[in-house]
Design a protein around this motif. Structure first.
Motif: not given
Lengths: 278, 245
Positions: B108-123
């Motif tokens: 779950g928690d799709v929204e937050a995970r996507i934003l976190r993943a993008l930040a983690e790979v510096a996008l």
């Protein structure tokens, strides 16, 4: 002083887009004699367009302007198609990256080389076949008879690239343009092909333009290197002077490569200065 | 974390992988180098479950792997391919590509995970609703890495992850992979033809030739030319020849 093969002054190439003209090559000037010149740059730097403009092999919507654009004294921009055909393939050959796509899949290697030879030399079939075998031997193929009978899919990448080089040598050109000729090949094969090109070029007294994204590789095999960034030549230097490169972009290209002999825990990342575009 | 013992892969009459064994400790990296056709990618594909025609023993975290992988395996092991243009769906946005692994694994928690993943790979968050063709090659590879990380795997299988990229972008992606490994304690199994790239990221290296792993050595031994096999020496010579100006 060797004869001037290519003389380009102030070349610009633009493409129309919805947002107006997009300049892919900006005010590039270079001359080439009987020597090995490397053009290095990253994707989109304009290196391939610059080299192909010498043969006027550009997309039909390209807008080309130049103060001077000559191949062996011929004004390429104003030449008629018939005159260009006398240059393309005959006086200047183009070697492409991937032989899998550049060779005709339904003709044997021998037929393709013979065809190139006959188109430019006007001999008999028998002479063309003998010439093809001779050319295959010149590109150091051990069993020319077998390779001549093979179709492109039966050849390895390195073999295919040799066949393409043999085909380009058939009309005895004055200039070879090699556009990333070895990026699709393994390191050992890559070195063999480049050594072969180097030997052929010096033996036949041809000019060579080697286009690549690999700066150390190009410096190793060429006499002179021009570095392109965003359509411009940002630096031009003798291959031996690579370690004295001044432009921060050239330095960045060298520094960001991981190496075996000088390990770094973190690779320096290129910081692109907007001033490079000015 | 990864153990491979006596792995064989045969395609018809070709013995593509011949008795290959190696082990990778948790949080470390193992690089496989070799030329086209040496079988290096086949080893990776056999471990990933993409190729069922293998014999031998493979273990993940001590547990033996079968021919058919369980869903849990794909949560723990993810793969990044060479060409991000080929491995991302051309008609799916980045958002869709990143949410798919979450749906598959019921996270779950799709929204937050996507934003976190993008930040983690510096996008930047703005790429979230773009399509692959609207991104540069380096951005696409970052998306592919972000997607692989969505299910929070422990192992990343990297198949020539930087060979399709410009050298300046390659440096950025290699730094990113090093950071991620440190932050998340990931285990890497990486395949590349570029010795310097492999040695940069992996402390241990296996050299393959004609389906066999002819030598295993540390990156340090490779750098200092403490080499046993002629093929390793040949590959190293070609690689360093270009480094000296």
């Amino acid at each position: 002083m060797s004869p001037v093969l290519v003389d380009i002054a102030n070349l610009s190439i633009a493409f129309p887009t919805q947002q107006g003209l997009s300049l892919a090559v900006r005010e590039v000037s270079l001359t080439l004699g009987v020597e090995k010149l490397g053009i290095v740059g990253e994707s989109g730097s304009g290196k391939s367009l610059t080299a192909r403009s010498i043969l006027r092999l550009l997309p039909s919507n390209a807008l080309v302007t130049a103060d001077r654009m000559e191949f062996a004294g011929i004004d390429v921009l104003r030449a008629r198609e018939a005159e260009l055909r006398a240059i393309r393939g005959r006086r200047a050959g183009l070697i492409l990256q991937d032989p899998k796509y550049a060779l005709n899949p339904v003709m044997t290697a021998g037929e393709q080389i013979s065809e190139a030879w006959r188109a430019h030399r006007k001999g008999t079939r028998r002479q063309a076949r003998a010439a093809a075998l001779d050319l295959l031997a010149q590109v150091q193929i051990r069993d020319p008879e077998r390779v001549a009978r093979s179709y492109p899919h039966e050849l390895s990448g390195g073999m295919g690239q040799r066949v393409m080089i043999a085909m380009m040598l058939a009309p005895d050109p004055e200039l070879l343009i090699a556009d990333e000729p070895t990026s699709a090949l393994d390191a050992t094969v890559q070195a063999e092909i480049l050594r072969l090109l180097e030997a052929l070029v010096s033996r036949r007294g041809m000019g060579l333009i080697l286009i690549s994204h690999d700066l150390p590789l190009v410096a190793h095999f060429c006499d002179r290197v021009v570095v392109m960034y965003a359509g411009r030549i940002v630096e031009e230097l003798g291959a031996a002077d690579l370690s004295h490169a001044r432009h921060p972009y050239t330095r960045g290209l060298i520094d960001c490569l991981p190496t075996l002999t000088h390990p770094k825990s973190r690779l320096p990342v290129m910081v692109r200065d907007p001033a490079w575009l000015a | 974390m990864i153990e491979v013992e006596g792995l064989h892969v045969r395609f018809d009459d070709v013995h593509a992988v011949n008795n290959v064994s190696f082990a990778v400790p948790r949080g470390s990296g193992f690089g496989i180098v070799g030329e086209s056709g040496s079988g290096k990618s086949t080893v990776l594909r056999a471990f990933s479950g993409l190729n069922p025609d293998w014999t031998g023993t493979m273990r993940l975290d001590g547990a033996k792997l079968g021919r058919q992988r369980e869903k849990q395996f794909f949560r723990r092991v993810q793969m990044v391919f060479q060409d991000p243009y080929g491995s991302l769906h051309p008609r799916q946005t980045v958002d869709r590509a990143l949410s798919e692994p979450l749906l598959v694994h019921g996270i779950g928690d799709v929204e937050a995970r996507i934003l976190r993943a993008l930040a983690e790979v510096a996008l930047p968050p703005s790429v979230r609703f773009r399509y692959p063709h609207q991104l540069s090659g380096g951005q696409r590879q970052r998306v592919a890495i972000a997607r692989a990380l969505m299910a929070e795997p422990e192992v990343l299988l990297l198949d020539e992850p930087t060979s399709a990229l410009d050298v300046s972008v390659q440096a950025e992606v290699l730094n990113l992979l090093a950071d991620l490994q440190q932050r998340r304690g990931l285990t890497y199994l990486m395949v590349s033809h570029n010795l310097a790239v492999v040695a940069h990221l992996c402390p241990m290296i296996g050299v393959m030739l004609g389906g066999e792993m002819v030598e295993q050595l540390s990156a340090d031994d490779l750098r200092h030319n403490r080499i046993a096999h002629a093929h390793t020496a040949a590959l190293r010579a070609l690689s360093t020849e270009l480094e000296e100006p």
